[in-house]
Structure formats: structure tokens, C-alpha cells
Scaffold this motif. Structure first.
Motif, PDB file in Angstrom:
ATOM      1  N   ILE A 106      -2.128 -17.082 -18.636  1.00  0.00           N
ATOM      2  CA  ILE A 106      -1.045 -17.156 -19.623  1.00  0.00           C
ATOM      3  C   ILE A 106       0.305 -17.098 -18.914  1.00  0.00           C
ATOM      4  O   ILE A 106       1.213 -17.886 -19.223  1.00  0.00           O
ATOM      5  N   GLN A 109       1.069 -20.388 -17.245  1.00  0.00           N
ATOM      6  CA  GLN A 109       1.448 -21.421 -18.214  1.00  0.00           C
ATOM      7  C   GLN A 109       2.860 -21.175 -18.752  1.00  0.00           C
ATOM      8  O   GLN A 109       3.630 -22.129 -18.936  1.00  0.00           O
ATOM      9  N   CYS A 110       3.203 -19.923 -18.983  1.00  0.00           N
ATOM     10  CA  CYS A 110       4.559 -19.595 -19.440  1.00  0.00           C
ATOM     11  C   CYS A 110       5.592 -19.962 -18.375  1.00  0.00           C
ATOM     12  O   CYS A 110       6.665 -20.469 -18.697  1.00  0.00           O
ATOM     13  N   THR A 111       5.258 -19.701 -17.121  1.00  0.00           N
ATOM     14  CA  THR A 111       6.156 -20.044 -16.026  1.00  0.00           C
ATOM     15  C   THR A 111       6.362 -21.550 -15.950  1.00  0.00           C
ATOM     16  O   THR A 111       7.488 -22.029 -15.796  1.00  0.00           O
ATOM     17  N   ALA A 114       8.529 -22.582 -18.868  1.00  0.00           N
ATOM     18  CA  ALA A 114       9.915 -22.131 -18.736  1.00  0.00           C
ATOM     19  C   ALA A 114      10.676 -22.902 -17.664  1.00  0.00           C
ATOM     20  O   ALA A 114      11.902 -23.010 -17.734  1.00  0.00           O
TER      21      ALA A 114
END
Length: 124
Positions: A106, A109-111, A114
Motif C-alpha cells: 500500500i 502504491q501511495c508513493t 503521489a
């Protein structure tokens, strides 16, 4: 640099539990994969253990060393065994390894989301 979520102790406890009771691996193989391990050497040893179980080969220090001496030595399997006194809690150790793996996925994927450039003029 921020450290990704992991638990060396849980990973070692999984391996130690399997070395104590090779049938214990059956309790976690459905939801713990070698890719779930943060430490590559533990992932390699777990993968070897899964292969051995599929081939109905006993899993213990001697057979792991015979299968891959370098991995066994690097993983410090004696220390893994010393982390646990029984294999009864392997489900919890495995659940911790799988949960932390999901958290890492997670975060990755957020990195990516962003840091991707925003797209202008995108029709939705």
C-alpha cells in the motif's frame, strides 16, 4: 529514509516454527508467500521450505542445509529456532508477516500515486 513496515522477529518465528514442526507450514501457505518476507534471505529459505513441503521432503536444519547451505547459513536458522519454543503460534506469526507485506504494498502504491505527475485535461 523511512523504514518500511516489517518484523524480523515474526519472519524468524515463521521459519523457526517450521523447523520445529514441518507440518506447521500448512497453516500459513495459503496466505503467506515468499514475496511477503521483507528480508530476502528469509524469503529464500521460506521458498525452499514450501518447495520441500510440496515434494514431501522433511523440513529440518539438516535438509535445509543440504538443499541450500548458503541460504541456511545466511539466515541464521539456529537463531530462528531459538525465537520460538513451539510451532503452535505460526498462524499469528504468518498473519503478521502477511499484514506487514500488505502495508508495504500500500505504501509503495501511495508513493507511486503521489509522485506521478498530474494529468491535465483528462476526460473522465
Amino acid at each position: 529514509m523511512i523504514s518500511l513496515p516489517h518484523s524480523k522477529e515474526a519472519e524468524m518465528a515463521v521459519l523457526g516454527s517450521v523447523l520445529i514442526d514441518d507440518q506447521a507450514i500448512d497453516a500459513i501457505r495459503d496466505f503467506v508467500a515468499s514475496k511477503d518476507f521483507y528480508f530476502d534471505i528469509y524469503a529464500k529459505v521460506y521458498s525452499i521450505m514450501c518447495e520441500m513441503r510440496e515434494q514431501n521432503i522433511a523440513i529440518d536444519l539438516m535438509t535445509i542445509r543440504h538443499k541450500n547451505l548458503a541460504a541456511a547459513a545466511d539466515a541464521g536458522l539456529n537463531e530462528c529456532i531459538s525465537k520460538v519454543s513451539t510451532a503452535l503460534h505460526i498462524f499469528e506469526y504468518g498473519r503478521t508477516v502477511a499484514k506487514l507485506s500488505l502495508e508495504r504494498q500500500i505504501l509503495r502504491q501511495c508513493t507511486i500515486a503521489a509522485t506521478e505527475p498530474t494529468r491535465e485535461n483528462v476526460d473522465i
